[in-house]
Each structure stands twice: as C-alpha cells, then as structure tokens.
Design a protein around this motif. Structure first.
Motif, short mmCIF file in Angstrom:
data_model
loop_
_atom_site.label_atom_id
_atom_site.label_comp_id
_atom_site.label_asym_id
_atom_site.label_seq_id
_atom_site.Cartn_x
_atom_site.Cartn_y
_atom_site.Cartn_z
N GLU A 76 0.81 -1.22 0.00
CA GLU A 76 0.00 0.00 0.00
C GLU A 76 0.84 1.27 0.00
OE1 GLU A 76 -0.02 -1.60 4.32
OE2 GLU A 76 -0.10 -2.39 2.26
N VAL A 77 2.03 1.21 0.60
CA VAL A 77 2.91 2.39 0.62
C VAL A 77 3.51 2.61 -0.77
CG1 VAL A 77 5.06 3.34 1.55
CG2 VAL A 77 3.41 2.24 3.08
N ILE A 78 3.92 1.53 -1.42
CA ILE A 78 4.48 1.65 -2.78
C ILE A 78 3.41 2.19 -3.74
CG2 ILE A 78 5.56 0.42 -4.70
CD1 ILE A 78 6.58 -1.63 -2.64
N SER A 105 12.07 4.28 2.85
CA SER A 105 12.53 3.12 3.60
C SER A 105 13.61 3.52 4.60
CB SER A 105 13.09 2.06 2.64
OG SER A 105 13.70 1.00 3.35
N GLN A 106 14.54 4.37 4.15
CA GLN A 106 15.63 4.81 5.02
C GLN A 106 15.13 5.67 6.17
OE1 GLN A 106 18.15 6.69 2.10
NE2 GLN A 106 19.24 4.80 1.62
N ARG A 107 14.03 6.39 5.94
CA ARG A 107 13.46 7.23 7.00
C ARG A 107 12.29 6.56 7.72
NH1 ARG A 107 11.33 12.25 5.40
NH2 ARG A 107 11.18 11.77 3.19
N GLU A 108 12.12 5.27 7.44
CA GLU A 108 11.12 4.44 8.11
C GLU A 108 9.70 4.97 7.93
OE1 GLU A 108 12.28 3.78 12.15
OE2 GLU A 108 14.07 2.64 11.58
N ILE A 109 9.44 5.47 6.74
CA ILE A 109 8.07 5.82 6.36
C ILE A 109 7.49 4.56 5.74
CG2 ILE A 109 6.61 7.39 5.00
CD1 ILE A 109 8.92 9.40 5.06
N ASP A 110 7.05 3.66 6.58
CA ASP A 110 6.72 2.31 6.13
C ASP A 110 5.30 1.87 6.50
OD1 ASP A 110 7.09 2.13 8.84
OD2 ASP A 110 8.85 0.82 8.73
N ASN A 111 4.41 2.84 6.70
CA ASN A 111 3.00 2.52 6.87
C ASN A 111 2.18 3.63 6.22
OD1 ASN A 111 2.27 4.63 9.03
ND2 ASN A 111 3.97 3.52 10.01
N ILE A 112 0.92 3.36 5.98
CA ILE A 112 0.10 4.28 5.20
C ILE A 112 -0.11 5.61 5.92
CG2 ILE A 112 -2.17 3.54 6.04
CD1 ILE A 112 -1.16 4.27 2.37
N GLU A 113 -0.18 5.59 7.25
CA GLU A 113 -0.36 6.84 8.00
C GLU A 113 0.87 7.74 7.83
OE1 GLU A 113 -0.78 3.81 9.30
OE2 GLU A 113 -2.98 3.78 9.48
N ALA A 114 2.06 7.15 7.99
CA ALA A 114 3.30 7.93 7.82
C ALA A 114 3.43 8.42 6.38
CB ALA A 114 4.50 7.09 8.21
N ALA A 115 2.99 7.60 5.42
CA ALA A 115 3.05 7.98 4.01
C ALA A 115 2.14 9.18 3.74
CB ALA A 115 2.66 6.80 3.13
N LYS A 120 1.58 15.04 2.65
CA LYS A 120 1.08 16.36 3.04
C LYS A 120 2.23 17.34 3.20
CE LYS A 120 -3.05 14.72 5.49
NZ LYS A 120 -3.69 14.54 6.82
N ARG A 121 3.32 16.86 3.79
CA ARG A 121 4.50 17.72 3.96
C ARG A 121 5.07 18.13 2.61
NH1 ARG A 121 9.63 17.66 3.52
NH2 ARG A 121 9.60 15.54 2.68
N ILE A 122 5.14 17.18 1.68
CA ILE A 122 5.65 17.47 0.35
C ILE A 122 4.76 18.48 -0.37
CG2 ILE A 122 6.07 16.49 -1.94
CD1 ILE A 122 6.91 13.89 -0.55
N GLU A 123 3.45 18.30 -0.25
CA GLU A 123 2.52 19.22 -0.91
C GLU A 123 2.61 20.61 -0.32
OE1 GLU A 123 0.45 19.07 -3.67
OE2 GLU A 123 1.85 17.42 -3.91
N ASN A 124 2.77 20.69 1.01
CA ASN A 124 2.93 22.00 1.66
C ASN A 124 4.19 22.70 1.15
OD1 ASN A 124 2.33 24.05 3.75
ND2 ASN A 124 4.14 23.24 4.78
N THR A 125 5.26 21.94 1.02
CA THR A 125 6.51 22.49 0.49
C THR A 125 6.33 22.98 -0.94
OG1 THR A 125 7.82 20.99 1.88
CG2 THR A 125 8.93 21.98 0.00
N ASN A 126 5.73 22.15 -1.78
CA ASN A 126 5.57 22.50 -3.19
C ASN A 126 4.68 23.72 -3.39
OD1 ASN A 126 7.19 20.33 -3.89
ND2 ASN A 126 5.48 18.98 -4.38
N SER A 127 3.57 23.79 -2.64
CA SER A 127 2.64 24.91 -2.81
C SER A 127 3.27 26.23 -2.36
CB SER A 127 1.34 24.65 -2.05
OG SER A 127 1.58 24.54 -0.65
#
Length: 261
Positions: A76-78, A105-115, A120-127
């Motif tokens: 689900e994360v992939i 994987s290196q930052r242990e973002i390995d579940n759907i909640e963390a993903a 959201k963080r990426i979108e905030n940065t981009n906007s």
C-alpha cells in the motif's frame, strides 16, 4: 516488513538498520518466480499499472519488487508513491518512484499513515515554493533532490513564511547577483539561529549589522591615519631648493677649456 527468503537475500544492515548497499537487479526468471509464489507481488504489479495508467515492463517490475522485498515497503505504501507520481505527471518515471521509495525506507516511512503525512509535507513544500517563486518574480523551478531538502527545512522545520523566503532571496541577489540555494540557506540558517522570523526583526538585524560595519570601518580608518602620521622633520635638514641648487653648483668643479695648439 516481509522479504522473500527463497529469492532475495536479507539485505546487510548498517547500525541504523538501513540496507548497506544496493541490491542486484533481478533476472526475468526471478521476477516470474516472485509473481508465481506471492499474491502480494501480483497485487503490487497489477495495481501499480492501474495507478500509473500504463503497462509496466520487466525493468519497472524489478524496481517495484525490490522496494517491497529488499527495502521492506508494504504494497500500500508503494502504491501510494505510484499515485503521487501520477498526480505530479511523473507516472512514466520509475526512477523517480524508486528514489522516493528508497528514501522512505531509510526514513522508516513504512505505513500508510506515515506515508500520508509525508505526502502532506511534500505538498505543503511544493505549494509554498510555487507562491515564493511568483512573489520573488522568478520562473518557477522544481528543486532537485538536494535542493528540495533545503526548501523542506526552511518551510516545514524552521517554519519560515513565504515573505521571509522572499526577503532572504532579495538579500542573496543583492550580495551575489545570482540564485544560490546554499547562500540562501546560509541566510535563513542565520536567521533561524537568531530567532529572526519577521520582516521587522530582519530589518533590525540588518541595521545593527550596518552600524557595526560602519563602526569597525571608522575605527580601522582612525588606526590607519595614526600609523601614517609623518615623523617630524630633522631640524638640521635643509628643504630650501634654491639653496640646494647653489650648493650643488659650487660643488661641481669647473673644467677649464684647453687652448688650441
């Protein structure tokens, strides 16, 4: 996190638990074997095609399987990464998807909640970056991976507003005449350490800096003048040029003209 013990060996780990080296590329036979033995892999490959809106070849299958088996990301994360890539117009770029997966994987973002939180963080940065480019009057650029880390830190960790980014940009251009992520980072890092988070504080800090600079220049100028004060002339020295010429003429012996023989 699951791995296929029968096909892909457990990745050697660093102390942090991150795989220490890159995995070998899978052969077609190994890919087919994983498809036969794992329903998770079948689901991953089929759903990835739907998310990306295209068929995927063995090269793309290799990348997706390695993210699951070697780097330990759940299906689900992939698929979440694949969906994000499609939204960003990068559905054809499996290398982009693979890099995000390795980073997660290196930052242990390995579940759907963390993903979800990471997206959201990426979108905030981009906007906010898009607004910054518009306010600064520059053509919007998509930061590369190293530059993106700068931007994310400015916006998400240090919580600088778009206005503060614009002020840092203007100071950077004034001092360097060009866009430099490292120089802009230097300015914002200094502001962050000093607690400068508003235009008023930035203006006050600049005034103090200029005052200190002028004070230092004045002290240096006074020191130079003191060092360059001419020594008092020797009382016995003669600075009468006419007298000097007279002495010189008297000291030069006159040669008598010899008569004709």
């Amino acid at each position: 996190m699951t791995r296929s013990a029968c096909l892909i060996p457990e990745a050697p780990k660093k102390k942090s638990g991150i795989p220490a080296n890159n995995p070998a590329r899978l052969t077609i036979e190994e890919i087919n074997k994983r498809i036969v033995e794992s329903q998770d892999i079948v689901l991953l490959l089929n759903e990835a095609q739907l998310k990306l809106g295209r068929t995927i070849g063995t090269g793309d299958q290799n990348s997706l399987i390695l993210l699951h088996d070697y780097y330990g990301l759940p299906v689900e994360v992939i698929l979440c990464i694949c969906e994000y890539a499609r939204i960003k117009g990068k559905s054809a770029n499996m290398n982009y998807i693979y890099k995000i997966g390795v980073d997660w994987s290196q930052r242990e973002i390995d579940n759907i909640e963390a993903a979800d939180e990471e997206l959201k963080r990426i979108e905030n940065t981009n906007s906010k970056w898009a607004v910054f480019c518009r306010e600064a009057g520059i053509q919007e650029k998509t930061p590369n991976s190293s530059q993106e880390k700068y931007v994310s830190q400015w916006i998400n960790e240090w919580n600088f507003t778009v206005l503060m980014l614009v002020l840092a940009y203007e100071e950077m251009i004034t001092n360097t005449g060009k866009f430099s992520f490292s120089y802009m980072h230097k300015i914002l890092s200094s502001w962050h350490k000093k607690g400068i988070d508003t235009p008023e504080k930035a203006d006050e800090e600049k005034k103090n800096f200029m005052q200190e600079k002028e004070k230092h220049a004045l002290e240096k100028s006074k020191g130079n003048k003191k060092d360059k004060t001419p020594h008092a002339p020797d009382p016995g020295a003669s600075y009468d040029l006419a007298r000097a010429d007279e002495i010189a003429n008297k000291s030069v012996p006159k040669v008598k003209k010899r008569g004709k023989r």
